[in-house]
Write an enzyme that holds these catalytic residues in place. Structure first.
Site, PDB file in Angstrom:
ATOM      1  N   HIS A 212      -5.529  -8.233   5.225  1.00  0.00           N
ATOM      2  CA  HIS A 212      -4.572  -9.026   6.009  1.00  0.00           C
ATOM      3  C   HIS A 212      -5.000 -10.476   6.130  1.00  0.00           C
ATOM      4  O   HIS A 212      -4.165 -11.365   6.269  1.00  0.00           O
ATOM      5  CB  HIS A 212      -4.310  -8.365   7.364  1.00  0.00           C
TER       6      HIS A 212
ATOM      7  N   ARG B 163       5.976  -8.567  10.269  1.00  0.00           N
ATOM      8  CA  ARG B 163       4.776  -7.859  10.746  1.00  0.00           C
ATOM      9  C   ARG B 163       4.591  -8.175  12.237  1.00  0.00           C
ATOM     10  O   ARG B 163       3.868  -9.096  12.606  1.00  0.00           O
ATOM     11  CB  ARG B 163       3.544  -8.311   9.955  1.00  0.00           C
TER      12      ARG B 163
ATOM     13  N   ARG C 132       9.142  -4.534  11.621  1.00  0.00           N
ATOM     14  CA  ARG C 132       8.263  -3.364  11.531  1.00  0.00           C
ATOM     15  C   ARG C 132       7.633  -3.112  12.889  1.00  0.00           C
ATOM     16  O   ARG C 132       7.154  -4.052  13.538  1.00  0.00           O
ATOM     17  CB  ARG C 132       7.181  -3.602  10.483  1.00  0.00           C
TER      18      ARG C 132
ATOM     19  N   GLU D 277       3.607   4.306   2.195  1.00  0.00           N
ATOM     20  CA  GLU D 277       2.343   3.626   1.878  1.00  0.00           C
ATOM     21  C   GLU D 277       1.157   4.572   1.933  1.00  0.00           C
ATOM     22  O   GLU D 277       0.014   4.154   1.855  1.00  0.00           O
ATOM     23  CB  GLU D 277       2.144   2.399   2.774  1.00  0.00           C
TER      24      GLU D 277
ATOM     25  N   ASN E 193       0.273  -2.271  -0.757  1.00  0.00           N
ATOM     26  CA  ASN E 193      -1.111  -2.633  -0.410  1.00  0.00           C
ATOM     27  C   ASN E 193      -1.867  -1.411   0.092  1.00  0.00           C
ATOM     28  O   ASN E 193      -2.986  -1.125  -0.335  1.00  0.00           O
ATOM     29  CB  ASN E 193      -1.127  -3.708   0.682  1.00  0.00           C
ATOM     30  N   ASP E 194      -1.242  -0.707   1.011  1.00  0.00           N
ATOM     31  CA  ASP E 194      -1.896   0.501   1.512  1.00  0.00           C
ATOM     32  C   ASP E 194      -1.777   1.652   0.532  1.00  0.00           C
ATOM     33  O   ASP E 194      -2.687   2.464   0.417  1.00  0.00           O
ATOM     34  CB  ASP E 194      -1.314   0.897   2.879  1.00  0.00           C
TER      35      ASP E 194
ATOM     36  N   ARG F 187      -9.141  -1.915   1.121  1.00  0.00           N
ATOM     37  CA  ARG F 187      -8.536  -3.174   0.655  1.00  0.00           C
ATOM     38  C   ARG F 187      -9.236  -4.407   1.198  1.00  0.00           C
ATOM     39  O   ARG F 187      -8.998  -5.518   0.734  1.00  0.00           O
ATOM     40  CB  ARG F 187      -7.029  -3.201   0.992  1.00  0.00           C
TER      41      ARG F 187
ATOM     42  N   CYS G  87       7.662  -3.943  -0.346  1.00  0.00           N
ATOM     43  CA  CYS G  87       7.290  -5.086   0.502  1.00  0.00           C
ATOM     44  C   CYS G  87       5.794  -5.381   0.450  1.00  0.00           C
ATOM     45  O   CYS G  87       5.313  -6.286   1.109  1.00  0.00           O
ATOM     46  CB  CYS G  87       7.743  -4.887   1.938  1.00  0.00           C
TER      47      CYS G  87
HETATM   48  C1  PEP Z   1       1.551  -2.693   2.630  1.00  0.00           C
HETATM   49  O1  PEP Z   1       0.693  -1.902   3.009  1.00  0.00           O
HETATM   50  O2  PEP Z   1       1.844  -2.863   1.422  1.00  0.00           O
HETATM   51  C2  PEP Z   1       2.298  -3.501   3.613  1.00  0.00           C
HETATM   52  C3  PEP Z   1       3.325  -4.236   3.251  1.00  0.00           C
HETATM   53  O3  PEP Z   1       1.862  -3.513   4.895  1.00  0.00           O
HETATM   54  P1  PEP Z   1       0.545  -4.293   5.367  1.00  0.00           P
HETATM   55  O4  PEP Z   1       0.095  -5.166   4.226  1.00  0.00           O
HETATM   56  O5  PEP Z   1       0.884  -5.073   6.569  1.00  0.00           O
HETATM   57  O6  PEP Z   1      -0.398  -3.161   5.628  1.00  0.00           O
HETATM   58 MG    MG Z   2       0.588  -1.388   5.081  1.00  0.00          MG
END
Ligand code: PEP
Ligand code: MG
Length: 576
Positions: A194, A301, A337, A436, A459-460, A470, A507
């Site tokens: 993040h 977010r 979200r 995710e 991402n997750d 990550r 996303c």
């Molecule tokens: C993700 O996990 O891809 C996502 C968009 O949420 P975040 O990056 O806030 O975990």
């Molecule tokens: Mg996520």
């Protein structure tokens, strides 16, 4: 001496500027015993550090930007109170004397004593203040160690300063959003941590996972940051500098060209319409959303509203923030979200014990279901905002249908409570879920049937599919969006959602990577959400894509067993 460092590229462009070093987190503290005759000097050194910290805080308070949230001031007030308390400003002086030790050591011992006392405190509010105490101690330590924080007026204009840090939390990044740095580099972190995502939202070149940048780079050294290649050049010679100035100009020309695409409709060459939405963290991101022609917000977010403040925002405050975004979008969709706290986004106001594996712990929807009051308050605020625009609600980190059922139950309860008070909201508000976690991707059919839309958080999804943290730079090289297992899950989710007629978006950061646009289009994706700074580069790819031409190579990619094979096929796909 000139040298080059390689890290993980986070945000494109080239910056040339002077290093500004910042510290964070528990600093390495030297321990030594002092001869009696130096004790008085050591106490003066401690007093000076406290004084400098106080002046720095006062200066920060005097320079709070007019558009900063009101909590920033309250946050600084709490820190000032802690600093002025004798337990921090006086007791360490006595320890220097009684233990004959250096000021840093005395201060950290006093911190340990205070933290022990915090553990005993019954009152949850007071107990939660321990993180503030830690942060204030860190500030004093930075002064003592000769690492000043960010001065309100740096000697170098900020736009030519390059922020060099070992590590920064997402909460720190929010504070840095107010400064105009030319670039940002850190030792640790992954491309989708993040902190990195926020660095990207600063829209400046950034590189993470440089390992020893903070140690090797000295204050005010000249740096070139190539955010595209993940390269940092320290003290470049004239030749290299000239070469990068040309590259920098070219990059800026390309950006200007892209700007012309902002108002064009987004369609592929064969006429298929595609929706491009923006991800935002704060209200302040809205101008960028508009400038880049986003057709909505695919991911707000909301957890960033909760950071850098001593208390939690109440329903009214949240409602006002969500309403402002909804109204700001003039009828275009805004996907809010629900809280995704935990893992690398921890709050100072909440205490849930330290988890050994926070990314696998009480995070996102799990935390909300464990804190029904917090969840109820947020749902009511989102519902109320839905009266003022086209608001959708998105639930993060679903792994089991039971979580979705409980969530829907909470939504129903919140609606009933608003009905009872005659408070208006959009009765048909759409509720979506994030895919995710591999479990959710594998059983996406069941989720798709119960939800109005889906959004793939790559991402997750990558983190959990490949078992790679990550945020951990040690495994950043293994974090691979092109791993065949990841592609299978993404393609399966898109295909299943399309078959069932449930709208689906991506996303995560994959959605904003122009090198992956054709691939995702080939999987059947028609909605992308990304940081607004990436939107026009993705749009350019959409405009150039001819969908019928993509099928053969995309199905070959899905059959490939090795990431390298995927990479070579992808290069072909992108050159059609
Ligand atoms: C993700 O996990 O891809 C996502 C968009 O949420 P975040 O990056 O806030 O975990
Ligand atoms: Mg996520």
């Amino acid at each position: 001496m000139s040298f080059t460092m390689h890290g993980v590229a986070v945000s494109g462009g080239i910056a040339i500027g002077f290093a500004h070093l910042v510290s964070h987190a528990t600093l390495e503290v030297p321990h030594y015993v002092l001869p009696k005759e130096l004790m008085a000097d050591e106490i003066v050194r401690f007093d000076n550090a406290v004084l400098a910290t106080r002046q720095e805080m006062e200066s920060m308070r005097a320079h709070i930007p007019a558009n900063a949230p009101p909590e920033v001031e309250a946050f600084l007030d709490v820190h000032m109170m802690i600093l002025n308390d004798s337990s921090l400003s006086k007791v360490p002086r006595q320890l220097i004397e009684s233990l004959q030790c250096n000021a840093e050591w005395a201060l950290t011992q006093q911190l340990d004593n205070l933290l022990d006392q915090f553990d005993e405190i019954e009152d949850a509010y007071l107990r939660e203040r321990q993180n503030d105490v830690i942060q204030v101690v860190e500030r004093i330590l930075k002064e003592l160690l000769g690492h000043p924080g960010i001065p309100a007026s740096a000697a170098t204009p900020e736009e030519t300063s390059i922020l060099v840090a070992h590590d920064l939390s997402p909460a720190d990044m929010i504070l840095f959003k107010r400064h105009q740095f030319a670039a940002f580099v850190t030792d640790v972190g992954g491309a989708t941590s993040h902190t990195a995502i926020l660095a990207r939202s600063l829209n400046i070149p950034s590189v993470v996972a440089l390992h020893h940048a903070r140690q090797l780079i000295r204050e005010h050294e000249l740096l070139i940051v190539d955010g595209e290649q993940g390269v940092v050049i320290v003290n470049p010679d004239q030749h290299v500098l000239a070469e990068y100035r040309i590259k920098q100009n070219q990059w800026e020309i390309d950006q200007q060209k892209l700007k012309r695409l902002a108002s064009a409709p987004t369609r592929t060459l064969d006429g298929t319409p595609v929706e491009l939405h923006a991800n935002i963290e704060l209200l302040q991101d809205l101008p960028l959303v508009r400038d880049n022609g986003a057709r909505g917000i695919g991911l707000f977010r909301s957890e960033f509203l909760f950071m850098n403040r001593p208390d939690l925002p109440d329903e009214e405050e949240q409602f006002q923030a969500y309403r402002a975004v909804a109204e700001g979008l003039n009828g275009l969709p805004v996907t809010i979200r629900t809280l995704d706290l935990g893992a690398d986004k921890q709050l100072t106001q909440m205490e849930h014990g330290q988890s050994a594996n926070p990314a696998l712990g009480l995070r996102a929807i799990r935390l909300c279901l464990a804190e029904p009051h917090l969840f109820h308050t947020q749902i009511r605020a989102i519902l109320r905002a839905s009266h003022y625009g086209k608001v959708h609600m998105l639930v993060p980190m679903l792994s089991a249908l039971s979580e979705l059922e409980q969530t829907l139950h909470h939504v129903k309860a919140a609606k009933l409570s608003l009905d009872a008070e005659n408070i208006p909201y959009d009765k048909g508000i759409k509720i979506g879920g994030m895919i995710e976690i591999p479990a959710a991707a594998l059983m996406v059919q069941s989720f798709a049937k119960k939800l109005d839309f889906l959004s793939i958080g790559t991402n997750d999804l990558i983190q959990y599919t490949l078992a790679i943290d990550r945020t951990d730079d040690a495994v950043a090289h293994l974090y691979d969006p092109l791993h065949p297992a990841v592609l299978q899950l993404v393609a399966h989710t898109i295909r299943t959602a399309n078959r069932l007629g449930t709208p689906v978006a991506v996303c995560g950061e994959m959605g904003g990577d122009p090198k992956l646009t054709r691939l995702l289009l080939g999987f059947g994706l028609r909605e992308f959400s990304m940081h607004p700074a990436h939107l026009l580069a993705v749009k350019q790819q959409v405009l150039k894509a001819n969908l019928p031409e993509l099928h053969t190579l995309v199905s070959k990619i899905l059959k490939a067993e090795e990431p390298d094979k995927v990479r070579s096929l992808l290069a072909k796909l992108n050159s059609i």
